[in-house]
Structures are given as structure tokens and as C-alpha cells.
Design a protein around this motif. Structure first.
Motif, short mmCIF file in Angstrom:
data_model
loop_
_atom_site.label_atom_id
_atom_site.label_comp_id
_atom_site.label_asym_id
_atom_site.label_seq_id
_atom_site.Cartn_x
_atom_site.Cartn_y
_atom_site.Cartn_z
N LEU A 16 -8.16 -13.34 -2.75
CA LEU A 16 -8.94 -13.15 -3.97
C LEU A 16 -8.18 -12.46 -5.10
N MET A 17 -7.34 -11.48 -4.75
CA MET A 17 -6.73 -10.64 -5.78
C MET A 17 -5.30 -10.27 -5.43
N THR A 18 -4.54 -10.01 -6.48
CA THR A 18 -3.24 -9.37 -6.31
C THR A 18 -3.46 -7.88 -6.16
N ALA A 19 -2.43 -7.18 -5.77
CA ALA A 19 -2.52 -5.72 -5.66
C ALA A 19 -2.83 -5.09 -7.01
N GLN A 20 -2.26 -5.67 -8.08
CA GLN A 20 -2.49 -5.11 -9.42
C GLN A 20 -3.94 -5.26 -9.84
N VAL A 21 -4.52 -6.43 -9.64
CA VAL A 21 -5.91 -6.67 -10.02
C VAL A 21 -6.85 -5.84 -9.16
N ALA A 22 -6.61 -5.82 -7.87
CA ALA A 22 -7.45 -5.02 -6.98
C ALA A 22 -7.41 -3.55 -7.36
N GLY A 23 -6.23 -3.07 -7.74
CA GLY A 23 -6.10 -1.68 -8.14
C GLY A 23 -6.95 -1.33 -9.33
N VAL A 24 -7.06 -2.26 -10.28
CA VAL A 24 -7.90 -2.04 -11.47
C VAL A 24 -9.35 -1.84 -11.06
N HIS A 25 -9.85 -2.73 -10.23
CA HIS A 25 -11.27 -2.70 -9.88
C HIS A 25 -11.62 -1.61 -8.88
N LEU A 26 -10.66 -1.24 -8.03
CA LEU A 26 -10.92 -0.23 -7.01
C LEU A 26 -10.57 1.19 -7.48
N GLY A 27 -9.82 1.28 -8.57
CA GLY A 27 -9.38 2.60 -9.02
C GLY A 27 -8.27 3.17 -8.17
N ILE A 28 -7.39 2.30 -7.70
CA ILE A 28 -6.27 2.68 -6.84
C ILE A 28 -5.00 2.07 -7.45
N SER A 29 -3.91 2.78 -7.41
CA SER A 29 -2.69 2.23 -7.98
C SER A 29 -2.20 1.05 -7.15
N GLN A 30 -1.61 0.07 -7.83
CA GLN A 30 -1.12 -1.10 -7.10
C GLN A 30 -0.01 -0.73 -6.13
N ASN A 31 0.77 0.29 -6.45
CA ASN A 31 1.83 0.71 -5.53
C ASN A 31 1.24 1.26 -4.23
N THR A 32 0.11 1.96 -4.35
CA THR A 32 -0.56 2.47 -3.15
C THR A 32 -1.07 1.32 -2.30
N ILE A 33 -1.68 0.33 -2.93
CA ILE A 33 -2.17 -0.83 -2.20
C ILE A 33 -1.03 -1.56 -1.51
N LYS A 34 0.08 -1.72 -2.20
CA LYS A 34 1.24 -2.37 -1.59
C LYS A 34 1.74 -1.59 -0.38
N GLU A 35 1.66 -0.28 -0.46
CA GLU A 35 2.07 0.54 0.68
C GLU A 35 1.13 0.31 1.87
N TRP A 36 -0.16 0.18 1.59
CA TRP A 36 -1.13 0.00 2.66
C TRP A 36 -0.98 -1.35 3.35
N ILE A 37 -0.57 -2.38 2.62
CA ILE A 37 -0.45 -3.71 3.24
C ILE A 37 0.95 -3.98 3.78
N ARG A 38 1.87 -3.05 3.54
CA ARG A 38 3.23 -3.19 4.06
C ARG A 38 3.25 -2.73 5.50
N SER A 39 3.74 -3.58 6.40
CA SER A 39 3.69 -3.25 7.82
C SER A 39 4.93 -2.51 8.30
N GLY A 40 6.12 -2.98 7.92
CA GLY A 40 7.33 -2.34 8.42
C GLY A 40 7.40 -2.44 9.93
N ASP A 41 7.64 -1.30 10.58
CA ASP A 41 7.74 -1.29 12.04
C ASP A 41 6.38 -1.15 12.72
#
Length: 226
Positions: A16-41
Motif C-alpha cells: 500500500l505505501m512506501t516508508a516515506q508515505v507511511a511515515g507521514v500518516h503514522l507520524g514516524i520517520s521513514q528512516n525508523t520504518i526502514k529500520e523496523w523492516i530491515r531484517s539483517g541477521d
């Protein structure tokens, strides 16, 4: 819900949304959202799906519901290290991959989260100031989530819009933010003002909204260009 059912449920599969758009509507920075969806190890604490294009949306509805809990945990000054550990333990204890977006969190899951957290680290039990418990954090977050009969989230009320009562519900507006009562997309309001040059008063009159509601939408949507 069985895994096969989730594969067919657009709450889990439709981007539905990019991290940037979701951040606008949720009141969360897009960098934070990207951190949450980043899996890494480790497994990501917030889900995403493959985007339809290289720069396309990758967040399904269910991820926006998960973000409600995560935002409040972070607002309580809990570290991502302990949040990730707590989410991982909850998934193991419940066998539920989408545990942060289920009704379990709204019922006995509050106790489960509290108890599981205490086995992970003291920081999960109390925030840095020693006052805010996990129970209060979760109860605050679930005020903005409604659940379907299958136990998974079906509607998110967007906190930044306050009294304007703007929601995301995949059944309306193609999963984009709409006013709860009228189902008018907030994007329509923003386009009329920023693109069409209509006044706040005219927009409010046309869509049977208060001027305060229109101004709230414009204030939130202005973050798109920030």
C-alpha cells in the motif's frame, strides 16, 4: 488463520505505501520504518512485501498495525535491541508470526507480552524512567487498532490526525487514508487545496467536514514535502 489464507489476504500481501508515505500518516520517520523492516541477521520486527517496482510501495496494511505497537514501545524509550528480543520471544511462545498485529495483544496478549518481556530483559518491564510498564504501552497502542473476526487487525486509526478521525481500512479507498465517517480520501482534500487552489472553507463545505478537520489533514499532508 492458516498460512495459505494469509497468502490470499490482501491485508498481508497488498503493498500500500512506501516508508516515506507511511511515515507521514503514522507520524514516524521513514528512516525508523526502514529500520523496523530491515531484517539483517534477525527476523524483521515489522513486515514488508516485495515492491511492484524498484521504488514502489512495500508496506502492506498489516505492517501499519504492527507499527502502532512499535511506535509506543520506542516512545517509552525502549531500545531496539530489547524490542527485537521481545518480539522474537513472543513469536516463539505463541507460534504466531504476526503477533504484534493480532487481537492477542489486545486481550491476554498484554499479560503475555508483559511476562515474556520480563524474561528477556528488565528494560522491557520498565522504561528508562522506571515508571512506564509494558502493559500501559500496549494498551495505549491498541486504542488505534480494530480487529476482524479472524483475530488480525482490520483497521488502523491514524494518531497524527487526532479528532479528524482518519483511518486506514483495506476495504475502503484502496487502503489509503480516509475519513472514518464519510470515507473521503485525505489525498482528495490535499489535492484540492495544494493542486486546485480551493479554500479550506470551500473544501469543508463540499465534503461536509469542519474547517478544523480540513486544516488537520493539510497540516499532516504538508509533511510529504518535508
Amino acid at each position: 488463520m492458516a498460512r495459505q489464507g494469509r497468502q490470499l489476504d490482501q491485508r498481508f500481501t497488498a503493498a500500500l505505501m512506501t516508508a516515506q508515505v507511511a511515515g507521514v500518516h503514522l507520524g514516524i520517520s521513514q528512516n525508523t520504518i526502514k529500520e523496523w523492516i530491515r531484517s539483517g541477521d534477525e527476523a524483521a520486527v515489522m513486515h514488508s512485501v516485495p515492491p511492484p517496482s524498484p521504488h514502489g510501495p512495500r508496506l502492506p496494511f498489516i505492517a501499519l498495525a504492527e507499527a502502532q505497537i512499535l511506535r509506543e514501545l520506542r516512545n517509552a524509550k525502549l531500545s531496539m535491541q530489547h524490542i527485537r528480543a521481545g518480539v522474537a520471544r513472543l513469536r516463539k511462545l505463541t507460534g504466531e508470526e504476526y503477533v504484534l498485529a493480532t487481537r492477542t495483544i489486545a486481550t491476554d496478549g498484554v499479560d503475555l507480552l508483559f511476562n515474556a518481556a520480563s524474561e528477556v530483559a528488565p528494560e522491557w518491564v520498565r522504561a528508562v524512567d522506571g515508571q512506564a510498564g509494558i502493559r500501559q504501552v500496549v494498551e495505549t497502542a491498541i486504542k488505534f487498532v480494530s480487529y476482524a473476526d479472524d483475530g488480525y487487525a482490520e483497521r488502523v486509526t491514524l494518531k497524527p490526525y487526532g479528532a479528524a478521525q482518519v483511518i486506514i481500512d483495506p476495504r475502503f479507498g484502496f487502503g489509503q487514508p480516509v475519513f472514518e465517517a464519510s470515507k473521503v480520501p485525505v489525498e482528495t482534500i490535499a489535492d484540492l487545496f495544494y493542486g486546485g487552489g480551493e479554500s479550506v472553507e470551500d473544501i469543508a463545505d463540499e465534503y461536509d467536514l469542519s474547517t478544523e478537520d480540513v486544516e488537520t489533514v493539510l497540516r499532516v499532508m504538508a509533511r510529504r514535502a518535508a
